[in-house]
Scaffold this active site. Structure first.
Site, short mmCIF file in Angstrom:
data_model
loop_
_atom_site.label_atom_id
_atom_site.label_comp_id
_atom_site.label_asym_id
_atom_site.label_seq_id
_atom_site.Cartn_x
_atom_site.Cartn_y
_atom_site.Cartn_z
N SER A 23 -9.91 -1.09 6.64
CA SER A 23 -9.31 -0.88 5.31
C SER A 23 -8.54 -2.05 4.73
CB SER A 23 -8.40 0.33 5.33
OG SER A 23 -9.18 1.48 5.17
N SER A 75 -9.79 1.29 2.41
CA SER A 75 -8.94 2.13 1.60
C SER A 75 -7.80 1.38 0.92
CB SER A 75 -8.35 3.24 2.47
OG SER A 75 -7.49 2.70 3.45
N LYS A 110 0.86 -1.19 0.00
CA LYS A 110 0.00 0.00 0.00
C LYS A 110 0.89 1.24 0.00
CE LYS A 110 -4.03 1.82 2.56
NZ LYS A 110 -4.92 1.57 3.74
N1 GLN Z 1 -13.28 3.52 5.77
C1 GLN Z 1 -12.79 3.95 7.06
C2 GLN Z 1 -12.43 5.41 6.97
O1 GLN Z 1 -12.68 5.97 5.98
C3 GLN Z 1 -11.61 3.10 7.47
C4 GLN Z 1 -10.37 3.46 6.77
C5 GLN Z 1 -9.18 2.66 7.19
O2 GLN Z 1 -9.28 1.61 7.83
N2 GLN Z 1 -8.01 3.19 6.88
O3 GLN Z 1 -11.90 5.99 7.86
#
Ligand code: GLN
Length: 484
Positions: free
Chosen positions: A177, A153, A78
């Site tokens: 994410s 994400s 990532k």
């Molecule tokens: N979708 C969640 C957010 O937008 C989690 C994101 C994540 O785990 N980095 O914060």
């Protein structure tokens, strides 16, 4: 039952000299060259570095030495994991041109294990999102259906494994994410116990929630990757000093006599599609048939997870992202004085969702509101931890849905942040508790797209969590074979 998967098999073949790392790598690079134009899993492919690393692994084998447990296995990272001298963008304009001066600890551990870093994957800007559409470089598409999102994400990492661009990938999970995109792309994704994997070199979003974790095509592959990256690191003050639990230790042990609770609040609540609930029930039934004791369990405070998270995570993000001011990192838009330079840089560098989080977080932390918002959310967090601990007095592991639905269409939720936030309903509680959780593919929905079942465990319960996940994987495959 096997304890492996494509990554474990490739490493064994490279270590024994049966396959050359350079040849295996070319197959993966060819797959990327052929299809990533459509999927857009990668922000940056590290072709030359990966080729050099593969040649070095083959030399170690030729010299009769052990190249390590992930010898010759391509791994996608990532793009919020620092790689020395290689662009690390967080899919944000604000980091334009920034080159990290060091490798994240997980990157160093991967190299030491003989893995090949193949590239940096797309994400929602600074890991804020659930669809990988909030990227400054355009969305990633779900390899199983290009009109759908891959989740987020860490959507680029999930898509890279699902598309066969790399057998393994790393992501970060602050509220889901890793698990959410893994479920939507039909791969395995794991959020380890907070403190098991070093965060050194992970660009911080919400530091009390962030954890790095693996993606793999199988439970065994994800276990092999987690075992390589976990363990104490003096460079991360929240890294646990004790030896980490083994993920791979009991993959073939079965589930006879284990106590499994199905979490009511994360399975049968409004918004979770009946076809997803049905898959969780089928997985629970399969565990019962294999000898586990399965019952429903209530974890009442879990329903407040989303509300607490959307105060705590933006609050921490507003503080962590204060460092991007045009002085030390990446983009700088000149102004007549320093205030104007800050303002112009941050206005141009951050996307809409990141700005929304910074504003929400700054508000939640402001004098006069701190206790009513941030303080209250922290108290809710304690309640969530207590309720999960009470459930683990009676159960070894818990099961739930991972995502409310299968992958949604690109563009379906971009205009409505709240509906996007609801994608992480089932994954957020484990981040607030600091406990491990993972998703395993288990069947599909009516649209033919994958559904994931989530396995949750108490802190440092990775061994038993993987043991149960492996049993679910076996049952899922048997079911698939029966359908065909
Ligand atoms: N979708 C969640 C957010 O937008 C989690 C994101 C994540 O785990 N980095 O914060």
């Amino acid at each position: 039952m096997t304890g492996g998967g494509p990554a474990v098999e490739l490493a064994a073949a490279v270590r024994s000299g049966e396959r050359h790392a350079v040849d295996a790598l070319e197959e993966y690079l060819a797959a990327i060259a052929e299809s990533d134009e459509r999927v857009h899993a990668f922000n940056h492919v590290m072709t030359d570095q990966a080729r050099a690393a593969a040649a070095a692994v083959d030399e170690v084998v030729a010299a009769g030495r052990d190249p390590g447990p992930l010898a010759g296995v391509p791994v996608a990272l990532k793009d919020n994991l620092c790689t020395r001298g290689v662009p690390t963008t967080c899919s944000s304009r604000i980091l334009d041109g920034w080159l990290p001066p060091y490798d994240a600890t997980v990157v160093t551990r991967l190299r030491d294990a003989g893995a090949l870093i193949v590239g940096k994957t797309n994400l929602d800007e600074f890991a804020m999102g659930s669809s990988t559409e909030n990227s400054a470089f355009g969305p990633t598409r779900n390899p199983r259906n290009l009109d759908r999102v891959p989740g987020g994400s860490s959507g680029g990492s999930a898509a890279a494994v699902a598309a066969g661009f790399a057998p393994l990938a790393l992501g970060s999970d602050t509220g889901g994410s890793i698990r959410q995109p893994a479920a939507l792309c039909g791969v395995v994704g794991v959020k380890p116990t907070y403190g098991v994997v070093s965060r050194y070199g992970l660009v911080a979003f919400a530091s009390s929630l962030d954890q790095i974790g693996p993606f793999g095509a199988t439970v065994g592959d994800a276990a092999a990757l987690l075992d390589v990256i976990s363990g104490h690191d003096a460079m991360d003050s929240t890294s646990l000093p004790s030896a980490p639990p083994s993920a791979a230790a009991r993959l073939t042990a079965g589930v006879e006599g284990l106590r499994v609770g199905v979490v009511t609040e994360l399975t049968t609540v409004e918004g979770i599609a009946p076809e997803v609930v049905a898959r969780v029930r089928q997985a629970a039934d399969a565990l019962a048939a294999a000898g586990a004791k399965v019952e429903d369990v209530s974890v009442p405070a879990a329903v407040y997870g989303l509300s607490a998270y959307y105060l705590i995570a933006p609050a921490e993000a507003s503080s962590n992202l204060a460092r991007y001011d045009g002085v030390r990192y990446g983009l700088r838009v000149p102004g007549v004085d320093i205030t104007e330079m800050y303002n112009k840089t941050r206005a141009a560098g951050f996307g809409a969702e990141v700005k929304r989080r910074i504003m929400l977080g700054t508000y939640a932390l402001s004098a006069g509101y701190y206790d009513a918002y941030y303080g209250q959310a922290q108290r809710v967090r304690t309640l969530i931890i207590r309720d999960f601990e009470a459930a683990y007095d009676t159960f070894d592991v818990l099961l739930s849905a991972t995502t409310p639905t299968t992958a949604f269409e690109i563009g379906a939720k971009t205009a409505d942040p709240l509906s996007m936030y609801l994608s992480d309903l089932c994954t957020i509680p484990s981040n607030l508790a600091g406990h491990p959780a993972m998703t395993v593919p288990f069947g599909t929905g009516a649209d033919g797209l994958p559904i994931g079942v989530q396995v949750l465990a108490p802190a440092l319960g990775e061994t038993i969590m993987f043991q149960v996940a492996a049993a679910i994987e076996v049952a899922g495959r048997a079911q698939e074979a029966a359908v065909r």
